[in-house]
Design a protein around this motif. Structure first.
Motif, PDB file in Angstrom:
ATOM      1  N   ALA A  54       0.822  -1.208   0.000  1.00 25.31           N
ATOM      2  CA  ALA A  54       0.000   0.000   0.000  1.00 25.31           C
ATOM      3  C   ALA A  54       0.856   1.258   0.000  1.00 25.31           C
ATOM      4  O   ALA A  54       1.922   1.320   0.617  1.00 25.31           O
ATOM      5  N   TYR A  55       0.364   2.280  -0.686  1.00 28.07           N
ATOM      6  CA  TYR A  55       1.025   3.587  -0.748  1.00 28.07           C
ATOM      7  C   TYR A  55       1.205   4.163   0.652  1.00 28.07           C
ATOM      8  O   TYR A  55       2.313   4.593   1.023  1.00 28.07           O
ATOM      9  N   PHE A  92       5.236  10.854  -6.375  1.00 30.50           N
ATOM     10  CA  PHE A  92       4.183  11.814  -6.714  1.00 30.50           C
ATOM     11  C   PHE A  92       3.682  12.516  -5.452  1.00 30.50           C
ATOM     12  O   PHE A  92       4.014  12.137  -4.330  1.00 30.50           O
ATOM     13  N   GLU A  93       2.879  13.548  -5.651  1.00 28.04           N
ATOM     14  CA  GLU A  93       2.421  14.378  -4.532  1.00 28.04           C
ATOM     15  C   GLU A  93       1.564  13.614  -3.537  1.00 28.04           C
ATOM     16  O   GLU A  93       1.640  13.842  -2.333  1.00 28.04           O
ATOM     17  N   ARG A  94       0.728  12.707  -4.051  1.00 29.37           N
ATOM     18  CA  ARG A  94      -0.201  12.024  -3.145  1.00 29.37           C
ATOM     19  C   ARG A  94      -0.704  10.736  -3.786  1.00 29.37           C
ATOM     20  O   ARG A  94      -0.622  10.539  -4.994  1.00 29.37           O
ATOM     21  N   GLY A  95      -1.247   9.890  -2.947  1.00 36.15           N
ATOM     22  CA  GLY A  95      -1.855   8.657  -3.401  1.00 36.15           C
ATOM     23  C   GLY A  95      -3.136   8.407  -2.642  1.00 36.15           C
ATOM     24  O   GLY A  95      -3.212   8.669  -1.434  1.00 36.15           O
ATOM     25  N   VAL A 112      -1.667   9.262  -7.419  1.00 37.13           N
ATOM     26  CA  VAL A 112      -1.747   7.842  -7.733  1.00 37.13           C
ATOM     27  C   VAL A 112      -3.132   7.352  -7.321  1.00 37.13           C
ATOM     28  O   VAL A 112      -3.546   7.533  -6.170  1.00 37.13           O
ATOM     29  N   THR A 113      -3.855   6.746  -8.266  1.00 35.45           N
ATOM     30  CA  THR A 113      -5.227   6.299  -8.023  1.00 35.45           C
ATOM     31  C   THR A 113      -5.415   4.879  -8.556  1.00 35.45           C
ATOM     32  O   THR A 113      -4.554   4.336  -9.247  1.00 35.45           O
ATOM     33  N   TYR A 151      -2.795   0.180  -8.531  1.00 37.68           N
ATOM     34  CA  TYR A 151      -2.846   1.644  -8.565  1.00 37.68           C
ATOM     35  C   TYR A 151      -1.736   2.153  -9.473  1.00 37.68           C
ATOM     36  O   TYR A 151      -0.741   1.465  -9.696  1.00 37.68           O
ATOM     37  N   GLY A 152      -1.917   3.358  -9.957  1.00 36.46           N
ATOM     38  CA  GLY A 152      -0.893   3.935 -10.808  1.00 36.46           C
ATOM     39  C   GLY A 152      -1.095   5.428 -10.975  1.00 36.46           C
ATOM     40  O   GLY A 152      -2.139   5.984 -10.627  1.00 36.46           O
TER      41      GLY A 152
END
Length: 220
Positions: A54-55, A92-95, A112-113, A151-152
């Protein structure tokens, strides 16, 4: 006798399966240490940031060992960093996973979603869309790489700044959904797929990355 290979630190932040990353780098010719020691990580020719799962958990693990500061200091000094799988995503900035949004390292804008595909996770071998001028994928333009992710980063919004070379973005596709499969952005490179699980193609990619490294400066 042959020259010793570049000195690589694999950041030991508690991520699973890092031993396969260490072995793959050693097979590619590197001298590898698995550690979270800041002095070793900053002195290495290259730093590898692995990540599985998990992110939110991965970014917490990286911060817990001071990895965020190590990565920031290396990049500020132009010292190479390679992220793998969630190690790409946290740049990246957020996930957002399961309705929870976590703050990433912010090296690149964007979020990331979850992949929007009929079957998730995306698991298996896939080709990628490689940009012109790539060094990471030199000789690998038609090869397949091994992915395991749900996710990506499904958009790329970073614009070139001044005279700096524009980042090179490699794209992947699963079930009609495109996502960032790799990025080459100055000293920061990352792959969504697992080069250590991608057979000969992954080994060649790691050798390509190692071939871009210069010996890190030593303290006077």
């Amino acid at each position: 006798m042959s020259e010793p290979g570049p000195r690589i630190v694999v950041l030991d932040h508690g991520s699973g399966n890092v031993r396969s990353v260490v072995r793959a780098l050693e097979a590619a010719g590197a001298q590898v240490a698995l550690t979270a020691d800041a002095d070793q990580a900053l002195a290495a020719d290259g730093l590898v940031v692995p990540g599985v799962g998990a992110y939110e958990a991965t970014i917490a693990q990286i911060r817990a060992v001071g990895g965020d500061r190590i990565i920031e200091r290396r990049l500020a000094g132009g010292l190479p960093v390679l992220g793998i799988c969630v190690g790409l995503q946290v740049m990246f900035e957020r996930g957002t996973e399961h309705g929870v949004t976590s703050t990433g390292l912010g090296q690149w804008p964007g979020e990331v979603t979850r992949l929007q595909a009929p079957v998730v996770p995306h698991m298996g071998w896939n080709t990628v869309e490689v940009p012109q001028g790539t060094r990471l994928f030199a000789g690998l333009e038609e090869e397949r790489f091994y992915f395991v992710h749900s996710y990506g980063a499904r958009q790329w919004t970073l614009e070139p700044v001044g005279p700096m070379p524009a980042p090179l973005v490699t794209w992947g596709e699963h079930g009609g959904d495109r996502f960032v499969a790799a990025v080459e952005n100055g000293p920061l490179c990352a792959t969504q797929f697992h080069p250590e699980k991608s057979g000969a193609a992954g080994a060649r990619l790691l050798r390509n990355w190692l071939g871009t490294l210069r010996p890190a400066p030593t303290a006077a």
